[in-house]
Enzyme design. Structure first.
Site, short mmCIF file in Angstrom:
data_model
loop_
_atom_site.label_atom_id
_atom_site.label_comp_id
_atom_site.label_asym_id
_atom_site.label_seq_id
_atom_site.Cartn_x
_atom_site.Cartn_y
_atom_site.Cartn_z
N ALA A 89 -4.20 -6.93 -4.76
CA ALA A 89 -3.35 -5.75 -4.65
C ALA A 89 -3.86 -4.66 -5.58
CB ALA A 89 -1.90 -6.12 -5.01
N GLY A 90 -4.27 -3.52 -5.04
CA GLY A 90 -4.75 -2.43 -5.86
C GLY A 90 -3.72 -1.33 -5.98
N HIS A 91 -3.32 -1.00 -7.21
CA HIS A 91 -2.36 0.07 -7.45
C HIS A 91 -3.11 1.28 -7.99
CE1 HIS A 91 1.24 -2.94 -7.79
NE2 HIS A 91 0.62 -2.98 -6.64
N ASP B 185 0.82 -1.22 0.00
CA ASP B 185 0.00 0.00 0.00
C ASP B 185 0.85 1.27 0.00
OD1 ASP B 185 -2.40 -1.59 0.30
OD2 ASP B 185 -1.88 -1.78 2.43
N GLU B 186 2.06 1.19 -0.52
CA GLU B 186 2.96 2.35 -0.46
C GLU B 186 2.69 3.37 -1.56
OE1 GLU B 186 5.24 -1.40 0.73
OE2 GLU B 186 4.12 -0.74 -1.04
N VAL C 238 -8.63 -2.09 -2.68
CA VAL C 238 -9.45 -3.22 -3.14
C VAL C 238 -10.59 -3.51 -2.16
CG1 VAL C 238 -9.45 -5.70 -3.61
CG2 VAL C 238 -7.59 -4.26 -4.46
N LYS D 66 2.89 2.11 -5.13
CA LYS D 66 3.72 1.60 -6.23
C LYS D 66 3.15 1.99 -7.59
CE LYS D 66 3.50 -2.53 -4.45
NZ LYS D 66 3.07 -2.22 -3.07
N GLN E 5 2.11 -5.78 -3.18
CA GLN E 5 2.17 -5.88 -1.72
C GLN E 5 3.55 -5.43 -1.21
OE1 GLN E 5 1.05 -9.71 -2.60
NE2 GLN E 5 -1.05 -9.53 -1.93
#
Length: 424
Positions: A41-43, A15-16, A301, A18, A225
């Protein structure tokens, strides 16, 4: 001249941000490749007033000149992939079928994998991992058990293979006493997604990537992640099911270690974690709530609240070591603009013991802090490091001295242009 694979990895709990950084980097690379993870994983990417959340598609998809590859280390849900791709097509990105290739070796998430995910979590009770319920863990379990269904299978004897694995899953669900479900509507949409995927270029991605490298092309490997969620090196058992560290780049794309160039480690100016598991720097007070609100710390997400805390140098030193990080990227610096004092976790303590190294099990360890002055000035309008408030420059220097790796890029806001590249 051979090209190199630069990797961009989340180096704490994910969650940084990316997606934003990959999107920012993309013009420098001919290829962007996802090497691990799935739709858990949601970007998030924001530019020109538009917000996109990518779950399976690489974040380089917005650049018309970039090839995007979903690697063999990923897991893919055809229905969710179709929904995501159609959203992009409807937003005007109509060429994605030409610019997005999918490894035939990537594994498929079945509707029954999602049911198994729910069933296993329910069985664990208070010991639940806190999964997203997207079927990631059961899919990787089938991969390890050598019974999984892969992307390439949709082109060869698919119906029989699908029916066999579905029956296996339904028997397991029956044995677990998990029978209250209706697959019909979900399965229909999933099968529609399978048909949609057949229109894409399904490739032997490891051959493709290595050929591109031999031709001198540059590749950016996009992580999912974070390193502390890695199946081997994370806070087990509260981890993901894939290799989220630098080793996952090699296994998840089929490239040799000597192909790796720079390793960008991305982290926030503070710490967050989603789901269960130990988190020594977690704040349970108004300060933690304030960071959550200012940073909009809710899962892209799941929408779940992210647990918030101060920056953790113990975790960062560990992740830098196991990944061989060459350059650091600090996100969400602007979230801390209004704090009088900022805390830095420099060590952990437990039962009279003090350590600066990551313990085998971080449960029960408490953070040891140093306090530094806050900068008390807005960062979001700054575009050059020479304009940083002195206290913020001191914060950066302190982190670099502790971590022994330069912070090359600093984000001061969510938009693409709120990104500062510091001098080499």
């Amino acid at each position: 001249m051979n090209g190199k694979v630069d990797a961009l990895l989340g180096i704490v709990f994910g969650d940084e941000g990316k997606g934003k950084v990959v999107d920012f980097f993309t013009p420098r690379y001919g290829v962007v490749a996802r090497f691990a993870g799935g739709p858990n994983a949601g970007h998030t990417i924001i530019f020109d007033g538009h917000k996109f959340v990518l779950r399976s598609i690489p974040s380089g998809i917005f650049n018309e000149n970039t090839l995007n590859i979903i690697g063999n280390g990923c897991v893919l849900a055809p229905d969710l992939f179709m929904d995501e791709a159609l959203e992009l097509e409807n937003a005007g990105y109509t060429s994605i079928r030409e610019r997005l290739h999918i490894s035939r070796r990537a594994h498929l998430i079945l509707p029954t994998h999602r049911l198994l995910d729910r069933a296993y979590e329910a069985m664990k009770g208070k010991d639940k991992v806190g999964t997203t319920g997207k079927g990631i863990g059961p899919t990787y379990s089938d991969k390890a058990a050598r019974v999984g269904l892969r992307v390439g299978d949709i082109l060869d004897g698919f119906e029989e293979k699908y029916a066999r694995l579905k029956a296996r899953h339904e028997q397991t669900l029956h044995d677990l006493g998990f029978t209250d479900y209706d697959l019909s509507s979900v399965e229909a949409h999933w099968l529609e997604g399978v048909e949609y995927m057949r229109r894409f270029q399904l490739t032997d991605a490891e051959n493709e990537i290595n050929t591109l490298l031999d031709e001198g092309k540059s590749v950016l490997a996009e992580g999912a992640q974070g390193s502390l969620l890695d199946i081997d090196h994370g806070t087990y058992p509260f981890v993901s099911s894939s290799s989220t560290t630098i080793g996952g780049v090699c296994t998840g794309l089929g490239i040799a270690p000597q192909r790796i160039g720079r390793v960008f480690g991305i982290f926030k100016a503070y710490s967050t974690r989603v789901g269960s598991g130990p988190f020594p720097v977690e704040l349970f007070d108004a300060t933690g709530d304030r960071i959550r609100e200012l940073g909009h710390e809710y899962g892209a997400v799941t929408g779940r609240n992210r647990r918030c805390g101060w920056i953790d140098l113990v975790a960062l030193r560990y992740a830098i070591m196991i990944n061989g990080v060459t350059d650091l990227v600090m996100m969400k610096s602007d979230v801390l603009d209004g704090f009088d004092t900022i805390r830095i976790c420099t060590a952990y303590q437990k039962d009279g013991m003090l350590t600066r190294e990551m313990p085998y099990n971080t449960e029960g360890w408490a953070a040891v802090y140093d306090d530094v002055p806050g900068w008390k000035a807005p960062l979001s309008s700054i575009r050059d490091e020479k304009d940083f408030p002195p206290a913020f420059s001191s914060y950066i220097s302190r982190l670099e001295n502790e971590l022994c790796v330069p912070i090359r890029i600093i984000s001061v806001g969510p938009d693409r242009d709120e990104t500062i590249i510091r001098s080499e």
